[in-house]
Design a protein around this motif. Structure first.
Motif, PDB file in Angstrom:
ATOM      1  N   GLU A  55     116.022  41.854   8.803  1.00 28.52           N
ATOM      2  CA  GLU A  55     117.432  41.991   8.316  1.00 28.52           C
ATOM      3  C   GLU A  55     117.838  40.404   8.083  1.00 28.52           C
ATOM      4  OE1 GLU A  55     119.709  43.785  11.734  1.00 28.52           O
ATOM      5  OE2 GLU A  55     119.100  45.805  10.969  1.00 28.52           O
ATOM      6  N   LYS A  62     121.929  42.508   7.001  1.00 29.12           N
ATOM      7  CA  LYS A  62     121.509  43.476   5.885  1.00 29.12           C
ATOM      8  C   LYS A  62     120.210  43.663   5.840  1.00 29.12           C
ATOM      9  CE  LYS A  62     122.390  44.317   0.817  1.00 29.12           C
ATOM     10  NZ  LYS A  62     122.968  43.587  -0.359  1.00 29.12           N
ATOM     11  N   ARG A  82     116.517  43.833   4.372  1.00 24.96           N
ATOM     12  CA  ARG A  82     116.128  43.148   3.314  1.00 24.96           C
ATOM     13  C   ARG A  82     114.467  43.578   2.935  1.00 24.96           C
ATOM     14  NH1 ARG A  82     118.513  40.718  -0.033  1.00 24.96           N
ATOM     15  NH2 ARG A  82     119.771  39.884   1.469  1.00 24.96           N
TER      16      ARG A  82
END
Length: 72
Positions: free
Chosen positions: A16, A20, A22
């Motif tokens: 992350e 978010k 990845r």
């Protein structure tokens, strides 16, 4: 500055970046940037589920899946 994380067999690492998702890394050594990235390790082993109720050859599991036992 880089960090490294060892992902064991039968596991996968989720990278992350700033919270978010990845990318995904397989078993082995993986590198990441500790200030911005986090590695979450997920176990891929199958977890047995419990059977809660069985009535007249029909049942329900702990996760709510219905099943029927066929005898014959």
């Amino acid at each position: 500055m880089f960090g490294f994380k060892v992902v064991r067999q039968n596991h996968v690492g989720l990278i992350e970046t700033l919270g978010k998702y990845r990318r995904e890394v397989d078993a082995g050594l993986s590198f990441y940037v500790p200030m911005f990235q986090k590695v979450r390790i997920v176990d891929l082993a199958m977890i047995p589920f419990k059977i809660l109720i069985i009535l007249d050859h029909k049942g329900i599991t702990q996760i709510g899946a219905l099943f029927q036992i066929i005898v014959g």
